[in-house]
Write a protein that holds these residues in place. Structure first.
Motif, PDB file in Angstrom:
ATOM      1  N   GLY A  62       0.850  -1.180   0.000  1.00 25.30           N
ATOM      2  CA  GLY A  62       0.000   0.000   0.000  1.00 25.30           C
ATOM      3  C   GLY A  62       0.886   1.228   0.000  1.00 25.30           C
ATOM      4  O   GLY A  62       1.958   1.239   0.610  1.00 25.30           O
ATOM      5  N   ARG A  64       0.877   5.849  -0.854  1.00 28.77           N
ATOM      6  CA  ARG A  64       0.199   7.069  -1.284  1.00 28.77           C
ATOM      7  C   ARG A  64       0.846   7.526  -2.586  1.00 28.77           C
ATOM      8  O   ARG A  64       2.051   7.387  -2.780  1.00 28.77           O
ATOM      9  CB  ARG A  64       0.342   8.176  -0.247  1.00 28.77           C
ATOM     10  CG  ARG A  64      -0.438   7.904   1.019  1.00 28.77           C
ATOM     11  CD  ARG A  64      -0.277   9.029   2.024  1.00 28.77           C
ATOM     12  NE  ARG A  64       1.134   9.259   2.289  1.00 28.77           N
ATOM     13  CZ  ARG A  64       1.690  10.454   2.494  1.00 28.77           C
ATOM     14  NH1 ARG A  64       0.970  11.534   2.486  1.00 28.77           N
ATOM     15  NH2 ARG A  64       2.981  10.564   2.731  1.00 28.77           N
ATOM     16  N   ARG A 107      -7.844  11.677  -2.282  1.00 26.26           N
ATOM     17  CA  ARG A 107      -8.251  11.811  -0.880  1.00 26.26           C
ATOM     18  C   ARG A 107      -8.114  13.246  -0.402  1.00 26.26           C
ATOM     19  O   ARG A 107      -8.931  13.732   0.343  1.00 26.26           O
ATOM     20  CB  ARG A 107      -7.394  10.925   0.009  1.00 26.26           C
ATOM     21  CG  ARG A 107      -7.597   9.461  -0.235  1.00 26.26           C
ATOM     22  CD  ARG A 107      -6.854   8.602   0.749  1.00 26.26           C
ATOM     23  NE  ARG A 107      -5.715   9.267   1.351  1.00 26.26           N
ATOM     24  CZ  ARG A 107      -4.635   8.663   1.745  1.00 26.26           C
ATOM     25  NH1 ARG A 107      -4.523   7.377   1.588  1.00 26.26           N
ATOM     26  NH2 ARG A 107      -3.654   9.322   2.302  1.00 26.26           N
ATOM     27  N   GLU A 125      -3.774  13.613  -3.688  1.00 26.09           N
ATOM     28  CA  GLU A 125      -3.214  12.344  -3.204  1.00 26.09           C
ATOM     29  C   GLU A 125      -4.186  11.216  -3.458  1.00 26.09           C
ATOM     30  O   GLU A 125      -5.390  11.371  -3.287  1.00 26.09           O
ATOM     31  CB  GLU A 125      -2.921  12.413  -1.702  1.00 26.09           C
ATOM     32  CG  GLU A 125      -1.637  13.074  -1.371  1.00 26.09           C
ATOM     33  CD  GLU A 125      -1.258  12.889   0.089  1.00 26.09           C
ATOM     34  OE1 GLU A 125      -1.966  12.184   0.835  1.00 26.09           O
ATOM     35  OE2 GLU A 125      -0.226  13.443   0.466  1.00 26.09           O
ATOM     36  N   TYR A 126      -3.632  10.079  -3.831  1.00 23.14           N
ATOM     37  CA  TYR A 126      -4.392   8.870  -4.100  1.00 23.14           C
ATOM     38  C   TYR A 126      -3.848   7.756  -3.218  1.00 23.14           C
ATOM     39  O   TYR A 126      -2.716   7.827  -2.749  1.00 23.14           O
ATOM     40  CB  TYR A 126      -4.254   8.469  -5.577  1.00 23.14           C
ATOM     41  CG  TYR A 126      -4.762   9.517  -6.529  1.00 23.14           C
ATOM     42  CD1 TYR A 126      -6.034   9.423  -7.070  1.00 23.14           C
ATOM     43  CD2 TYR A 126      -3.975  10.612  -6.882  1.00 23.14           C
ATOM     44  CE1 TYR A 126      -6.517  10.390  -7.929  1.00 23.14           C
ATOM     45  CE2 TYR A 126      -4.457  11.579  -7.744  1.00 23.14           C
ATOM     46  CZ  TYR A 126      -5.722  11.466  -8.259  1.00 23.14           C
ATOM     47  OH  TYR A 126      -6.201  12.429  -9.105  1.00 23.14           O
ATOM     48  N   SER A 127      -4.638   6.726  -3.023  1.00 20.85           N
ATOM     49  CA  SER A 127      -4.229   5.544  -2.263  1.00 20.85           C
ATOM     50  C   SER A 127      -4.049   4.394  -3.249  1.00 20.85           C
ATOM     51  O   SER A 127      -4.963   4.079  -4.005  1.00 20.85           O
ATOM     52  CB  SER A 127      -5.302   5.199  -1.231  1.00 20.85           C
ATOM     53  OG  SER A 127      -4.960   4.019  -0.564  1.00 20.85           O
TER      54      SER A 127
END
Length: 133
Positions: A62, A64, A107, A125-127
């Motif tokens: 995971g 960012r 996000r 920002e993305y996950s």
């Protein structure tokens, strides 16, 4: 071996919606070229961590993903940011031998004028979730 950076670059550089808005070569990883002209974008993969499960550590990572879109005015920066968002909305599957399981977001975001560059910046920002194969 390909990295998640390669997969992100391949995804963004292959998008005519994105490349049609940025200058030639206007997709950068970590830092823009010193002579970069707007509009362009810079992406960074931040805080990659393996995901734990009940069985222990998995190979799922995971992270960012921060994408900064730059333009000579706020509308230009926003158009690039929206094209990126639309491109990443369905980002799942293989890219550059990386299997992306999710790309959620954006996000968070920031928009403003940067005195140092004399450009407008829109940050989102993305996950990410991915497996390196």
């Amino acid at each position: 071996m390909a990295s998640i950076d390669d997969a992100i670059f391949a995804r963004l550089a292959a998008s005519t919606a994105v490349t049609g808005l940025v200058t030639t070569g206007g997709v950068y990883n970590l830092q823009a070229a010193q002579a970069a002209t707007s509009p362009f974008l810079v992406f960074s993969v931040l805080s990659p961590n393996t995901v734990d499960s009940a069985d222990g550590v998995t190979s799922l990572t995971g992270a960012r993903l921060q994408i900064d879109s730059y333009g000579s005015d706020k509308d230009e920066a926003r158009r690039v940011a929206l094209a990126v968002r639309n491109n990443l909305a369905d980002f799942r599957g293989f890219s550059a031998s990386i299997y992306v399981t999710r790309c959620l977001g954006p996000r968070t975001g920031f928009a403003g004028f940067e005195e140092q560059t004399r450009l407008y910046r829109e940050m989102r920002e993305y996950s990410l979730g991915y497996y390196e194969t």
